[in-house]
Design a protein around this motif. Structure first.
Motif, PDB file in Angstrom:
ATOM      1  N   TYR A   1      19.741  80.256  36.159  1.00 27.02           N
ATOM      2  CA  TYR A   1      19.340  80.873  34.754  1.00 27.02           C
ATOM      3  C   TYR A   1      18.239  79.978  34.137  1.00 27.02           C
ATOM      4  CZ  TYR A   1      19.457  82.036  29.904  1.00 27.02           C
ATOM      5  OH  TYR A   1      19.137  82.344  28.555  1.00 27.02           O
ATOM      6  N   THR A   2      18.321  78.528  34.205  1.00 27.29           N
ATOM      7  CA  THR A   2      17.507  77.770  33.218  1.00 27.29           C
ATOM      8  C   THR A   2      15.862  77.673  34.211  1.00 27.29           C
ATOM      9  OG1 THR A   2      17.275  75.670  32.523  1.00 27.29           O
ATOM     10  CG2 THR A   2      18.360  75.645  34.582  1.00 27.29           C
ATOM     11  N   VAL A   3      16.062  77.829  35.515  1.00 28.23           N
ATOM     12  CA  VAL A   3      14.911  77.707  36.360  1.00 28.23           C
ATOM     13  C   VAL A   3      13.916  78.962  36.177  1.00 28.23           C
ATOM     14  CG1 VAL A   3      15.736  75.986  37.881  1.00 28.23           C
ATOM     15  CG2 VAL A   3      15.920  78.317  38.326  1.00 28.23           C
ATOM     16  N   ASN A   4      14.923  80.210  36.047  1.00 32.57           N
ATOM     17  CA  ASN A   4      14.303  81.475  35.801  1.00 32.57           C
ATOM     18  C   ASN A   4      13.729  81.636  34.362  1.00 32.57           C
ATOM     19  OD1 ASN A   4      13.652  84.084  36.812  1.00 32.57           O
ATOM     20  ND2 ASN A   4      15.069  84.906  35.187  1.00 32.57           N
ATOM     21  N   GLU A   5      14.300  80.925  33.450  1.00 29.80           N
ATOM     22  CA  GLU A   5      13.667  81.090  32.196  1.00 29.80           C
ATOM     23  C   GLU A   5      12.710  80.339  31.906  1.00 29.80           C
ATOM     24  OE1 GLU A   5      15.969  83.667  30.921  1.00 29.80           O
ATOM     25  OE2 GLU A   5      15.040  82.400  29.144  1.00 29.80           O
ATOM     26  N   LYS A   6      12.403  78.957  32.525  1.00 26.85           N
ATOM     27  CA  LYS A   6      11.222  78.313  32.497  1.00 26.85           C
ATOM     28  C   LYS A   6      10.160  78.979  33.357  1.00 26.85           C
ATOM     29  CE  LYS A   6       9.667  73.726  33.779  1.00 26.85           C
ATOM     30  NZ  LYS A   6       9.986  72.058  34.409  1.00 26.85           N
ATOM     31  N   TYR A   7      10.423  79.597  34.443  1.00 27.90           N
ATOM     32  CA  TYR A   7       9.431  80.309  35.172  1.00 27.90           C
ATOM     33  C   TYR A   7       8.756  81.320  34.288  1.00 27.90           C
ATOM     34  CZ  TYR A   7       7.501  83.116  38.857  1.00 27.90           C
ATOM     35  OH  TYR A   7       6.402  84.080  39.546  1.00 27.90           O
ATOM     36  N   LYS A   8       9.512  82.194  33.500  1.00 29.55           N
ATOM     37  CA  LYS A   8       9.097  83.160  32.744  1.00 29.55           C
ATOM     38  C   LYS A   8       7.922  82.744  31.747  1.00 29.55           C
ATOM     39  CE  LYS A   8      13.038  86.062  32.545  1.00 29.55           C
ATOM     40  NZ  LYS A   8      14.146  86.325  31.700  1.00 29.55           N
ATOM     41  N   VAL A   9       7.969  81.250  31.352  1.00 23.19           N
ATOM     42  CA  VAL A   9       7.093  80.669  30.228  1.00 23.19           C
ATOM     43  C   VAL A   9       5.970  80.140  31.315  1.00 23.19           C
ATOM     44  CG1 VAL A   9       6.655  78.896  28.757  1.00 23.19           C
ATOM     45  CG2 VAL A   9       8.828  80.189  28.852  1.00 23.19           C
ATOM     46  N   GLU A  10       6.259  79.471  32.398  1.00 18.41           N
ATOM     47  CA  GLU A  10       5.129  78.675  33.257  1.00 18.41           C
ATOM     48  C   GLU A  10       4.199  79.840  33.751  1.00 18.41           C
ATOM     49  OE1 GLU A  10       4.579  75.568  33.261  1.00 18.41           O
ATOM     50  OE2 GLU A  10       6.284  75.093  31.912  1.00 18.41           O
ATOM     51  N   SER A  11       4.782  80.768  34.159  1.00 13.88           N
ATOM     52  CA  SER A  11       4.014  81.793  34.988  1.00 13.88           C
ATOM     53  C   SER A  11       2.890  82.469  34.143  1.00 13.88           C
ATOM     54  CB  SER A  11       4.834  82.865  35.566  1.00 13.88           C
ATOM     55  OG  SER A  11       5.345  83.647  34.563  1.00 13.88           O
ATOM     56  N   GLN A  12       3.037  82.418  32.692  1.00 13.92           N
ATOM     57  CA  GLN A  12       1.980  82.800  31.875  1.00 13.92           C
ATOM     58  C   GLN A  12       0.888  81.703  31.779  1.00 13.92           C
ATOM     59  OE1 GLN A  12       2.346  85.561  30.687  1.00 13.92           O
ATOM     60  NE2 GLN A  12       4.404  86.207  31.773  1.00 13.92           N
ATOM     61  N   LYS A  13       1.087  80.515  32.071  1.00 15.79           N
ATOM     62  CA  LYS A  13      -0.061  79.591  32.341  1.00 15.79           C
ATOM     63  C   LYS A  13      -0.812  79.436  33.640  1.00 15.79           C
ATOM     64  CE  LYS A  13       2.814  76.813  29.114  1.00 15.79           C
ATOM     65  NZ  LYS A  13       3.584  75.413  28.938  1.00 15.79           N
ATOM     66  N   THR A  14      -1.522  78.696  33.624  1.00 18.39           N
ATOM     67  CA  THR A  14      -2.346  78.501  34.807  1.00 18.39           C
ATOM     68  C   THR A  14      -1.733  77.700  35.902  1.00 18.39           C
ATOM     69  OG1 THR A  14      -3.581  76.396  33.752  1.00 18.39           O
ATOM     70  CG2 THR A  14      -4.817  78.754  33.388  1.00 18.39           C
ATOM     71  N   GLU A  15      -1.178  76.523  35.518  1.00 23.79           N
ATOM     72  CA  GLU A  15      -0.319  75.707  36.579  1.00 23.79           C
ATOM     73  C   GLU A  15       0.786  76.596  37.171  1.00 23.79           C
ATOM     74  OE1 GLU A  15      -0.617  75.164  33.277  1.00 23.79           O
ATOM     75  OE2 GLU A  15       1.303  74.050  32.625  1.00 23.79           O
ATOM     76  N   SER A  16       0.881  76.078  38.503  1.00 20.43           N
ATOM     77  CA  SER A  16       1.981  77.003  39.566  1.00 20.43           C
ATOM     78  C   SER A  16       3.208  76.167  39.295  1.00 20.43           C
ATOM     79  CB  SER A  16       1.539  76.862  40.557  1.00 20.43           C
ATOM     80  OG  SER A  16       1.252  75.819  41.224  1.00 20.43           O
ATOM     81  N   PHE A  17       4.441  76.934  39.057  1.00 21.51           N
ATOM     82  CA  PHE A  17       5.757  76.299  39.018  1.00 21.51           C
ATOM     83  C   PHE A  17       6.375  76.807  40.078  1.00 21.51           C
ATOM     84  CE2 PHE A  17       9.380  74.489  37.363  1.00 21.51           C
ATOM     85  CZ  PHE A  17      10.356  75.433  37.200  1.00 21.51           C
ATOM     86  N   GLU A  18       7.315  76.242  40.843  1.00 22.18           N
ATOM     87  CA  GLU A  18       8.201  76.800  41.921  1.00 22.18           C
ATOM     88  C   GLU A  18       9.487  76.692  41.331  1.00 22.18           C
ATOM     89  OE1 GLU A  18       7.879  75.554  45.917  1.00 22.18           O
ATOM     90  OE2 GLU A  18       8.699  77.389  46.502  1.00 22.18           O
ATOM     91  N   PRO A  19      10.321  77.835  41.046  1.00 28.15           N
ATOM     92  CA  PRO A  19      11.781  77.290  40.499  1.00 28.15           C
ATOM     93  C   PRO A  19      12.498  76.900  41.764  1.00 28.15           C
ATOM     94  CG  PRO A  19      10.981  79.712  39.692  1.00 28.15           C
ATOM     95  CD  PRO A  19       9.882  78.862  40.815  1.00 28.15           C
ATOM     96  N   THR A  20      13.237  75.809  41.710  1.00 24.72           N
ATOM     97  CA  THR A  20      14.122  75.499  43.022  1.00 24.72           C
ATOM     98  C   THR A  20      15.560  74.914  42.247  1.00 24.72           C
ATOM     99  OG1 THR A  20      11.980  74.616  43.768  1.00 24.72           O
ATOM    100  CG2 THR A  20      14.192  73.626  44.613  1.00 24.72           C
ATOM    101  N   VAL A  21      16.557  75.134  43.105  1.00 25.20           N
ATOM    102  CA  VAL A  21      18.028  74.895  42.702  1.00 25.20           C
ATOM    103  C   VAL A  21      18.365  74.271  44.059  1.00 25.20           C
ATOM    104  CG1 VAL A  21      20.209  75.503  42.361  1.00 25.20           C
ATOM    105  CG2 VAL A  21      18.324  76.667  41.019  1.00 25.20           C
ATOM    106  N   ILE A  22      19.012  73.039  43.914  1.00 26.41           N
ATOM    107  CA  ILE A  22      19.470  72.197  45.372  1.00 26.41           C
ATOM    108  C   ILE A  22      21.141  72.012  44.997  1.00 26.41           C
ATOM    109  CG2 ILE A  22      19.070  70.007  46.559  1.00 26.41           C
ATOM    110  CD1 ILE A  22      16.486  69.866  45.598  1.00 26.41           C
ATOM    111  N   ILE A  23      21.762  72.255  45.940  1.00 26.47           N
ATOM    112  CA  ILE A  23      23.159  71.818  45.881  1.00 26.47           C
ATOM    113  C   ILE A  23      23.385  71.005  47.318  1.00 26.47           C
ATOM    114  CG2 ILE A  23      23.842  74.016  47.367  1.00 26.47           C
ATOM    115  CD1 ILE A  23      26.583  74.066  45.812  1.00 26.47           C
ATOM    116  N   SER A  24      24.159  69.902  47.056  1.00 24.87           N
ATOM    117  CA  SER A  24      24.398  68.878  48.054  1.00 24.87           C
ATOM    118  C   SER A  24      25.507  68.370  47.995  1.00 24.87           C
ATOM    119  CB  SER A  24      23.249  67.810  48.067  1.00 24.87           C
ATOM    120  OG  SER A  24      23.285  67.155  46.663  1.00 24.87           O
ATOM    121  N   THR A  25      26.241  67.919  49.276  1.00 21.83           N
ATOM    122  CA  THR A  25      27.608  67.412  49.272  1.00 21.83           C
ATOM    123  C   THR A  25      27.395  65.921  50.082  1.00 21.83           C
ATOM    124  OG1 THR A  25      27.965  68.436  51.006  1.00 21.83           O
ATOM    125  CG2 THR A  25      28.633  69.461  49.106  1.00 21.83           C
TER     126      THR A  25
END
Length: 646
Positions: A545-569
Motif C-alpha cells: 500500500y505504501t509503495v503504491n501511494e508513493k508511486y502515484k506521486v512520484e510518477s507525476q514527476k520527472t525522476e523514476s521510482f521503482e516500488p519495491t517490497v522485500i521479505i526475508s528470513t
C-alpha cells in the motif's frame, strides 16, 4: 450503506422522529427490501422500526414487525434470531388478544422449527396455528398450515396423514381460488397414494396436478406435479414413461437453483430409469449428481444438528446454574433461620441485633449481586465486541486474498484441463488401435504409459488446487490456537504472492516489484499458522500500500521510482527473524509510537480498520512470546521485523 443513506434522507423531512408515521415509513421500506430479496437491508430497516415502536409502546404494530424481521432472518438461515423475534411477536399478539396474528406467527414458527429439523415442535405449532385460524376464519393461514404440514408428513413418509392433510389443502385452495396451492396439494396426495400402492388414483391426481400447475405458471408447482407423476410411474417400474417427467422436474429445479433433498432423490430415481432402459452413461451422470447433492444435504443436516445441540446445551447449562443458585439460597436461608432461633433463646437484644444485621447483609448481597451481574454483562459485551472486531479484520484480509487465490488456483486448473483433454485423445487413439487386426502392442504400451503419466500430473495439480482452497478456508476459520511445526519460508512465499496478485486484480494500475530472500536452512517452528499468516499478510499488504501511494506521486514527476517490497528470513542468535521492507514514504516520528495502538490508521476513511498492526502485535508477543519492531526513515522506507523463538 444504501439503507443508511435512505434513513438520513427521510429524517430530513419527517419530524418528530418518535412518531407512528415515521415508524410506518421504516416498516414499509423493510417490507419492500424483503420482497426484493435484500434481506440485510430489510433487517436494517425493521430493526430501526422495532426500536422506535418499542420506545413509543406501539404494541399494535410490533407483532407484525417481529414477524417480518423473523422472515428476513429465516431467509438468511439465522434460525435462532428468527425464533427469538417470533417468540416475542407471539407473546405480544397473545397479550393483545389478536388471534389472527397469533395464528400467523405460529405458522411461521412451525416453518422455522421444520427448517432446523425439530419435527415435534413443528407439528405442534402447525396444529395450534390451524386451530387459531379456524377460530378467526383466517382461511389463508389454515390453507398454508395444512399444505406445509402435509409436506412435513411426506418428508417423514407418513403417507396416510400426508394424504389426508394434502386433500384438506386442496379443498381449501379450490374454495379460495388458489390454483398453485391446489396443484401442490394434488401432487402430494398423488405421491402419498403411490407409496401406498394405489397407483390408479395416484396417477389421476397427478394428472390433475400437472394441468393446474401449468395453468398457474408457477415453476416450482410444475416441478412438484411432474415429480409426483414420475414417482407414480417409477414405483410401477414404468421407467421409460417416467423419464420425461423426472427430466422436466429436474430442469425446473436446476433453473431455480433449488438443490435440496427432492433434487437428490429425483436424480437417483432418474439414474435408475436410465439404467433400466440401457442408457448407462446418463445413468452414471444422474447418479453422480444425486451423490453430490446428498453430500451437501448431509453437511447442512450436520450444521443444523450442531446448532440444536449447542442451543440445548446452553439452555441446560443455564437451568443447572439457576437450580444451583436456588439450592444455595435455600441452604443459606435455613442456616440463618437456625441462627435466629438460637439467638432468640439466649437474649432478645442479641436477636434484634442479629435480625438487623441480617437485613443489612441481605441488602448488601442484593446490591453486590446487581453490581456483579452488571460487571459480568459489560465484560460479556466487551468480549463479544472484541471477537466481532477480530473476525471483521480477518474477513477483510480474506477479501484482499480472494483475487490472489483465484490467480494462484487458475494455473493448476489449466494444467488439469489440458492434461485431461490430452488423455481423452490418447484413450480414443488406444481404442482405435485395439480394434485393428494388426495391433501394435508397443504403441499401445506407450499410449497407456502416457495416459498414466497425465493422470499423475492431473492428480498433482489437483492436490495443489486443493491445498490453496484449504489454505483459504483455514484463514477464514476461527483459530484453534494449536501450535504446529510450520515452514516459515513457505508461509512467507505463499502470502506475498497471494497479496500481490490480490492487489493487482483489485487495482489494475497497481505496480510493484517484490523480492524474497529466504534462508533455506531454517528449521520448522511451532506456531499457530493461521495467526502468523495473518501477521505476515498484514505487514505485506501495508508495504504494498505504501509503495503504491508513493508511486502515484512520484510518477507525476520527472525522476523514476521503482516500488519495491522485500521479505526475508534468517536465523539470528537461535531465533527466527522475519523482515518485511519497503521503499515507501516511511513513518513520521510523530506517529511512530502509535502504530500498534487499536483503531489507529493513516489510511483514508473506509480503507483501513486500524486493527491490523494491533492484532499482529498481540499475536506475536502474547501468542508466540516473540517481538515485533519497526525501523523507518521518513521519505525513504520502512522495515518491520518479527522475531520468534525456535
Amino acid at each position: 450503506e444504501e439503507a443508511k443513506a435512505h434513513i438520513h434522507f427521510i429524517e430530513k423531512f419527517i419530524k418528530p422522529k418518535d412518531s407512528i408515521f415515521y415508524a410506518g415509513i421504516l416498516a414499509t421500506y423493510g417490507m419492500m427490501y424483503g420482497v426484493m430479496g435484500k434481506y440485510d437491508s430489510s433487517i436494517f430497516y425493521l430493526t430501526k422500526t422495532i426500536e422506535l415502536n418499542e420506545r413509543i409502546h406501539n404494541d399494535i404494530e410490533l407483532p407484525g414487525n417481529y414477524t417480518n424481521i423473523a422472515i428476513g432472518y429465516m431467509q438468511l438461515a439465522n434460525y435462532p434470531m428468527a425464533l427469538q423475534y417470533q417468540q416475542k411477536g407471539l407473546a405480544l399478539a397473545q397479550k393483545n388478544g389478536n388471534k389472527a396474528q397469533v395464528a400467523r406467527t405460529m405458522l411461521n414458527m412451525a416453518i422455522t422449527y421444520q427448517n432446523i429439523g425439530d419435527t415435534l415442535k413443528a407439528i405442534d405449532m402447525y396444529e395450534n396455528s390451524i386451530q387459531q385460524a379456524k377460530e378467526t376464519n383466517s382461511k389463508i393461514v389454515e390453507l398454508y398450515g395444512y399444505s406445509n404440514l402435509a409436506t412435513l408428513y411426506v418428508g417423514n413418509k407418513e403417507w396416510g396423514k400426508a394424504y389426508e392433510l394434502a386433500m384438506k389443502s386442496v379443498d381449501l385452495a379450490a374454495t379460495s381460488g388458489d390454483i398453485g396451492i391446489q396443484a401442490a396439494g394434488l401432487a402430494k396426495a398423488g405421491l402419498s397414494l403411490a407409496n401406498q400402492r394405489k397407483f390408479t388414483e395416484a396417477a389421476e391426481l397427478s394428472k390433475q396436478s400437472i394441468t393446474l400447475a401449468e395453468s398457474s405458471r408457477q415453476p416450482m408447482n410444475i416441478a412438484q406435479a411432474n415429480n409426483a407423476m414420475a414417482t407414480v410411474l417409477f414405483l410401477q417400474q414404468k421407467y421409460k414413461e417416467a423419464i420425461p417427467y423426472f427430466e422436466k422436474n429436474l430442469e425446473i429445479l436446476q433453473k431455480a437453483s433449488v438443490f435440496e433433498q427432492s433434487f437428490e432423490e429425483a436424480n437417483k430415481f432418474l439414474s435408475t430409469c436410465y439404467e433400466k432402459t440401457g442408457n448407462y452413461k446418463r445413468a452414471l451422470e444422474s447418479y453422480r449428481i444425486g451423490v453430490s447433492i446428498s453430500d451437501s444435504m448431509r453437511s447442512i443436516q450436520n450444521i443444523r444438528k450442531a446448532t440444536e445441540v449447542s442451543m440445548n446445551y446452553e439452555f441446560q447449562k443455564k437451568q443447572e446454574i439457576q437450580e444451583a443458585e436456588q439450592k444455595l439460597q435455600k441452604e443459606i436461608a435455613q442456616s440463618r433461620q437456625l441462627a435466629l432461633l438460637a439467638g432468640l433463646g439466649v437474649l432478645l437484644v442479641l436477636a434484634v441485633t442479629a435480625f438487623i444485621g441480617y437485613k443489612n447483609k441481605q441488602k448488601a448481597n442484593v446490591l453486590l449481586k446487581e453490581q456483579k451481574d452488571e460487571v459480568e454483562n459489560t465484560l460479556g459485551k466487551l468480549k463479544s465486541t472484541q471477537a466481532q472486531l477480530i473476525q471483521s479484520e480477518k474477513m477483510a484480509s480474506l477479501g484482499e486474498l480472494t483475487a490472489g487465490i483465484a490467480h494462484e488456483i487458475q494455473n493448476p486448473l489449466n494444467f488439469v484441463n489440458n492434461f485431461s483433454e490430452v488423455s481423452n485423445d490418447l484413450i480414443k487413439e488406444l481404442k482405435e488401435e485395439k480394434v485393428k487386426v494388426n495391433r501394435d502392442e508397443k504403441l499401445e504400451d506407450e499410449l497407456i504409459a502416457d495416459i498414466s503419466s497425465n493422470l499423475e500430473k492431473i492428480n498433482h495439480h489437483g492436490k495443489r488446487a486443493d491445498a490453496i482452497v484449504k489454505g483459504m478456508l483455514q484463514h477464514s476459520r476461527t483459530s484453534s490456537g494449536k501450535k504446529e511445526p510450520t515452514d516459515i519460508n513457505g508461509l512467507c512465499d505463499e502470502y506475498v504472492r497471494l497479496a500481490y496478485h490480490g492487489l493487482r486484480a483489485k487495482d489494475k494500475s497497481f505496480t510493484s516489484k517484490f523480492e524474497t530472500n529466504l534462508d533455506a536452512t531454517l528449521p520448522k517452528v511451532n506456531i499457530v499458522a493461521q495467526d502468523m499468516g495473518r501477521v505476515i499478510l498484514n505487514l505485506i499488504n501495508n508495504a504494498f500500500y505504501t509503495v503504491n501511494e508513493k508511486y502515484k506521486v512520484e510518477s507525476q514527476k520527472t525522476e523514476s521510482f521503482e516500488p519495491t517490497v522485500i521479505i526475508s528470513t534468517k536465523m539470528t542468535d537461535g531465533k527466527i527473524e522475519i523482515r518485511v521492507a519497503d521503499n515507501g514514504n516511511g513513518i513520521p516520528d510523530a506517529i511512530k509510537e502509535k502504530i500498534f495502538q487499536p483503531f489507529f490508521t493513516t489510511k483514508p476513511t473506509g480503507q483501513g480498520t486500524g486493527l491490523g498492526l494491533s492484532l499482529a502485535y498481540d499475536i506475536v508477543t502474547k501468542g508466540h512470546s516473540g517481538s515485533i519492531k519497526v525501523e523507518t526513515k521518513d521519505g525513504i522506507g520502512t522495515e518491520f521485523y518479527v522475531v520468534l523463538p525456535v
